[in-house]
Write a protein that holds these residues in place. Structure first.
Motif, PDB file in Angstrom:
ATOM      1  N   TYR A   1      48.346  32.128  42.621  1.00 54.35           N
ATOM      2  CA  TYR A   1      47.569  32.460  41.424  1.00 54.35           C
ATOM      3  C   TYR A   1      46.322  33.224  41.833  1.00 54.35           C
ATOM      4  O   TYR A   1      45.400  32.652  42.427  1.00 54.35           O
ATOM      5  CB  TYR A   1      47.212  31.174  40.679  1.00 54.35           C
ATOM      6  CG  TYR A   1      46.266  31.340  39.513  1.00 54.35           C
ATOM      7  CD1 TYR A   1      46.267  32.485  38.723  1.00 54.35           C
ATOM      8  CD2 TYR A   1      45.362  30.324  39.179  1.00 54.35           C
ATOM      9  CE1 TYR A   1      45.391  32.629  37.653  1.00 54.35           C
ATOM     10  CE2 TYR A   1      44.499  30.447  38.103  1.00 54.35           C
ATOM     11  CZ  TYR A   1      44.519  31.612  37.347  1.00 54.35           C
ATOM     12  OH  TYR A   1      43.650  31.752  36.289  1.00 54.35           O
ATOM     13  N   GLY A   2      46.280  34.509  41.527  1.00 55.20           N
ATOM     14  CA  GLY A   2      45.109  35.341  41.778  1.00 55.20           C
ATOM     15  C   GLY A   2      44.193  35.279  40.576  1.00 55.20           C
ATOM     16  O   GLY A   2      44.347  36.037  39.614  1.00 55.20           O
ATOM     17  N   ASP A   3      43.224  34.382  40.621  1.00 56.46           N
ATOM     18  CA  ASP A   3      42.350  34.082  39.493  1.00 56.46           C
ATOM     19  C   ASP A   3      41.327  35.196  39.290  1.00 56.46           C
ATOM     20  O   ASP A   3      40.396  35.356  40.078  1.00 56.46           O
ATOM     21  CB  ASP A   3      41.643  32.750  39.780  1.00 56.46           C
ATOM     22  CG  ASP A   3      40.877  32.215  38.587  1.00 56.46           C
ATOM     23  OD1 ASP A   3      40.681  32.961  37.613  1.00 56.46           O
ATOM     24  OD2 ASP A   3      40.476  31.035  38.622  1.00 56.46           O
ATOM     25  N   GLY A   4      41.517  35.999  38.221  1.00 52.26           N
ATOM     26  CA  GLY A   4      40.589  37.072  37.917  1.00 52.26           C
ATOM     27  C   GLY A   4      40.736  38.312  38.778  1.00 52.26           C
ATOM     28  O   GLY A   4      39.860  39.178  38.781  1.00 52.26           O
ATOM     29  N   LEU A   5      41.859  38.437  39.484  1.00 54.52           N
ATOM     30  CA  LEU A   5      42.022  39.534  40.439  1.00 54.52           C
ATOM     31  C   LEU A   5      42.756  40.744  39.879  1.00 54.52           C
ATOM     32  O   LEU A   5      42.810  41.796  40.525  1.00 54.52           O
ATOM     33  CB  LEU A   5      42.756  39.040  41.693  1.00 54.52           C
ATOM     34  CG  LEU A   5      42.109  37.887  42.448  1.00 54.52           C
ATOM     35  CD1 LEU A   5      42.905  37.570  43.706  1.00 54.52           C
ATOM     36  CD2 LEU A   5      40.659  38.199  42.790  1.00 54.52           C
ATOM     37  N   MET A   6      43.321  40.640  38.687  1.00 53.75           N
ATOM     38  CA  MET A   6      44.123  41.735  38.149  1.00 53.75           C
ATOM     39  C   MET A   6      43.360  43.056  38.041  1.00 53.75           C
ATOM     40  O   MET A   6      43.932  44.122  38.337  1.00 53.75           O
ATOM     41  CB  MET A   6      44.690  41.331  36.778  1.00 53.75           C
ATOM     42  CG  MET A   6      45.693  42.322  36.215  1.00 53.75           C
ATOM     43  SD  MET A   6      47.172  42.511  37.229  1.00 53.75           S
ATOM     44  CE  MET A   6      47.782  44.091  36.636  1.00 53.75           C
ATOM     45  N   PRO A   7      42.086  43.079  37.651  1.00 54.11           N
ATOM     46  CA  PRO A   7      41.384  44.363  37.545  1.00 54.11           C
ATOM     47  C   PRO A   7      41.267  45.112  38.874  1.00 54.11           C
ATOM     48  O   PRO A   7      41.031  46.329  38.873  1.00 54.11           O
ATOM     49  CB  PRO A   7      39.991  43.959  37.024  1.00 54.11           C
ATOM     50  CG  PRO A   7      40.223  42.683  36.292  1.00 54.11           C
ATOM     51  CD  PRO A   7      41.262  41.972  37.103  1.00 54.11           C
ATOM     52  N   SER A   8      41.421  44.428  40.007  1.00 52.13           N
ATOM     53  CA  SER A   8      41.291  45.079  41.316  1.00 52.13           C
ATOM     54  C   SER A   8      42.609  45.632  41.835  1.00 52.13           C
ATOM     55  O   SER A   8      42.641  46.260  42.899  1.00 52.13           O
ATOM     56  CB  SER A   8      40.730  44.080  42.345  1.00 52.13           C
ATOM     57  OG  SER A   8      39.450  43.619  41.961  1.00 52.13           O
ATOM     58  N   LEU A   9      43.702  45.421  41.112  1.00 50.95           N
ATOM     59  CA  LEU A   9      45.016  45.845  41.581  1.00 50.95           C
ATOM     60  C   LEU A   9      45.142  47.368  41.565  1.00 50.95           C
ATOM     61  O   LEU A   9      44.731  48.029  40.609  1.00 50.95           O
ATOM     62  CB  LEU A   9      46.104  45.231  40.703  1.00 50.95           C
ATOM     63  CG  LEU A   9      47.552  45.471  41.144  1.00 50.95           C
ATOM     64  CD1 LEU A   9      47.841  44.752  42.451  1.00 50.95           C
ATOM     65  CD2 LEU A   9      48.532  45.021  40.058  1.00 50.95           C
TER      66      LEU A   9
END
Length: 319
Positions: A12-20
């Motif tokens: 679970y990448g918590d809050g990491l989607m904007p950095s993808l």
């Protein structure tokens, strides 16, 4: 349907989607191998801070009782969110499931203990250092971490040990600050790549390992909330709009839910060789999942039940 119970690894990448970005090739590879979709969240209360957000979204992902069900809580106090007095242990909820929670986030560790997980720090599972409260992939031995995570599930040396220590291992990765989000996501990217490589080279492991990758958006800017990353189907403005059926992610236990967030969902890709369906999604992106994902959207609170079903620890829910 598998002929034996799976073993689940959830990253679970918590809050990491904007950095993808497209540079995270292993994450995109997982999307191309598996079945992709969205986990719908509930609306965030006004005035919610970061700790409260982390707690609220963890509560939804693992479907544990929280004060957001009543709306009577301090939106800035993460410790006040969980209804600890009535929080059943995960083994009680899912037929004796043995589960581990790996994280370096103190808030998440507290949550994991209350929910009945065996909790450990990520950096304790590897040789290397975690400094300044954030993950630095250059100082971590990813192959060692991957090997130890799989060993916790009884998957080692290319084989499956039936006397497994855990049925489920959840790895929670969160950057301590926004400036370290790129490092944290690259850590996830490398870990996913190592897990896939091990599984693809060991058919016995790939047929039993149910791998899930979940990435979330963290706090959503108000100016984006109604117009950006919306996954709810469009309704007509005409008279027929009243006949539009409620989507399953807006319901729980047969009851219609209010306050579902129809934008900025968690994104999820799941893979188990010869068990999960393979859809047409080729990259881990919102637009790609919306067009080609096989799972569309489910309520985030159903996620843990779907995983438990794969482990033969819960009955099938829905179709």
């Amino acid at each position: 349907m598998a002929d034996k119970a799976s073993r689940a690894l959830v990253i679970y990448g918590d809050g990491l989607m904007p950095s993808l970005s497209r540079e995270h090739t292993n994450i995109h590879k997982l999307a191309s191998l598996g079945c992709c979709g969205f986990l719908a969240l509930r609306n965030a209360p006004l005035g919610e801070n970061e700790d409260a957000r982390v707690a609220r979204e963890l509560a939804q992902l693992l479907d544990v009782p929280c004060e957001f069900d009543t709306g009577e809580h301090d939106h800035t106090d993460a410790s006040a969110i969980f209804q600890k007095s009535c929080m059943p242990k995960i083994s009680e909820r899912f037929m004796g499931m043995k589960a581990a929670f790996c994280t370096d986030c103190s808030l998440a560790k507290s949550f994991g203990k209350d929910a009945g997980f065996t909790v450990t720090n990520v950096h304790e599972l590897m040789e290397g250092n975690v400094t300044s409260g954030h993950l630095d992939q250059d100082k971590l031995d990813i192959p060692i971490l991957a090997s130890r995570l799989l060993k916790m599930l009884g998957l080692q040396h290319g084989d499956v040990v039936e006397t497994n220590e855990n049925d489920l291992v959840l790895v929670h990765v969160k950057a301590s600050t926004e400036s370290f989000a790129a490092n944290a996501l690259e850590f996830v990217n490398l870990l996913v790549g190592e897990i896939i490589e091990v599984a693809q080279n060991a058919p016995k492991i790939s047929s039993r390992l149910h791998l899930s990758l979940v990435l979330s958006y963290a706090s959503v800017p108000e100016n984006e909330s109604r117009s950006f990353l919306t996954f709810s189907p469009q309704k007509d403005d005409g008279n027929l709009s009243m006949l539009y059926p409620h989507q399953s992610y807006t319901m729980k236990e047969g009851k219609i839910l209010n306050g579902i967030r129809h934008h900025h969902p968690m994104l999820i890709a799941q893979w188990q060789e010869a068990v999960t369906r393979r859809d047409m999604a080729q990259v881990f992106e919102f637009e790609e999942f919306q067009k080609h994902g096989g799972n569309l959207a489910i309520l985030a609170e159903r996620f843990i039940h779907e995983v438990a079903f794969k482990l033969w620890k819960a009955p099938k829910y829905g179709a």
